[in-house]
Scaffold this active site. Sequence first.
Site: not given
Ligand SMILES: Cc1cc2nc3c(=O)[nH]c(=O)nc-3n(C[C@H](O)[C@H](O)[C@H](O)COP(=O)(O)OP(=O)(O)OC[C@H]3O[C@@H](n4cnc5c(N)ncnc54)[C@H](O)[C@@H]3O)c2cc1C
Length: 303
Positions: A130, A180
């Site tokens: 991560d 990723r």
């Molecule tokens: C498999 C995976 C691994 C990850 N690994 C890392 C990592 O190693 N380092 C790192 O910095 N980040 C990591 N993240 C987190 C990532 O960086 C984002 O903070 C997170 O995924 C929210 O961004 P989004 O792309 O979903 O878009 P956003 O624009 O934040 O969200 C889009 C939509 O998704 C839904 N959504 C998003 N988050 C949430 C929530 N918490 N609860 C409910 N609904 C939500 C909502 O409907 C929102 O409108 C990871 C995410 C995933 C999915």
Amino acid sequence: MLRSFLLFLSEREAPKKLLLRSSLGRRLAARFIAGEELEHAVAAVRRLTAEGFAVTLDYLGESVHEGRHAEEACQVYLSILDRLVAESLQSHISVKLTQLGLAIDEVLARRHLEAICQRGTQYRNFVRIDMESSAYTDATLRVFRAVGAPRDVLGIVMQSYLYRSEKDVEELLKEGARIRLCKGAYQEPPELAFPGKADVDRNYVKLMEKLLLSGHCHAIATHDPRMIAATQAFARVHGIGVDRFEFQMLYGIRRRLQRELLDQGYRVRVYVPYGRQWYPYFMRRLAERPANLLFLVRNLFRR
Ligand SMILES: Cc1cc2nc3c(=O)[nH]c(=O)nc-3n(C[C@H](O)[C@H](O)[C@H](O)COP(=O)(O)OP(=O)(O)OC[C@H]3O[C@@H](n4cnc5c(N)ncnc54)[C@H](O)[C@@H]3O)c2cc1C
């Protein structure tokens, strides 16, 4: 503002102690974590794989400052890999290098990661590092490169909110790294990261296109329907099959969307966190979506 405040709290001890000790805290966290024990995580892996999802398991913990805790985390990951094999379960693992000792000593984190990768190689499994806050980006990349595990055993994460990620992605792709792609979950200053969502999203699409064209299998980690649609459209136009990338989403978030993608024939990997150190992970999930905070407040008042 709210996002910044929640991310600020995610690194503070007092609210952490309060929430970790309360049964309400545990109930709220249950929305985002599979449970506190490996048994719970194993049950989640079994259920999700039976439904057709792929999985990556995360043993929660980060910012470890004592060598013995880093050693413990390493042992837990080795035992997870053993357990998966013993029960014929398919699941990757996701690790945070500060959990393996990166904040203490880079060499220590590397030694632990090497041990985990050796076991991963033995079992033909896959380990994903991560990506944490920008304070650790360089060190994380150094450890990733130094470990020298085969590219189909060890992969890394890139965050589209960082300006530097475009260059990092280009270099990593030349090295054949499996990436990723996510947007990024930490509090970062405007000198290092795009402050506006539109720019983060634009960069996400740009990096996604580079990944898909690389010919290697990467992970598109997002719950954002617009990022997902952009990925699907780009893959279609360029004749990139559904077996050449996968979508990844977090446990408990947008479950219907996860199911829909699976039904459309895409590979969907669910990131399943478990363990007692869920506080910072939980706070980052709250920070991502203000509605989650309303949910928490409603439950507080219901008591
Ligand atoms: C498999 C995976 C691994 C990850 N690994 C890392 C990592 O190693 N380092 C790192 O910095 N980040 C990591 N993240 C987190 C990532 O960086 C984002 O903070 C997170 O995924 C929210 O961004 P989004 O792309 O979903 O878009 P956003 O624009 O934040 O969200 C889009 C939509 O998704 C839904 N959504 C998003 N988050 C949430 C929530 N918490 N609860 C409910 N609904 C939500 C909502 O409907 C929102 O409108 C990871 C995410 C995933 C999915």
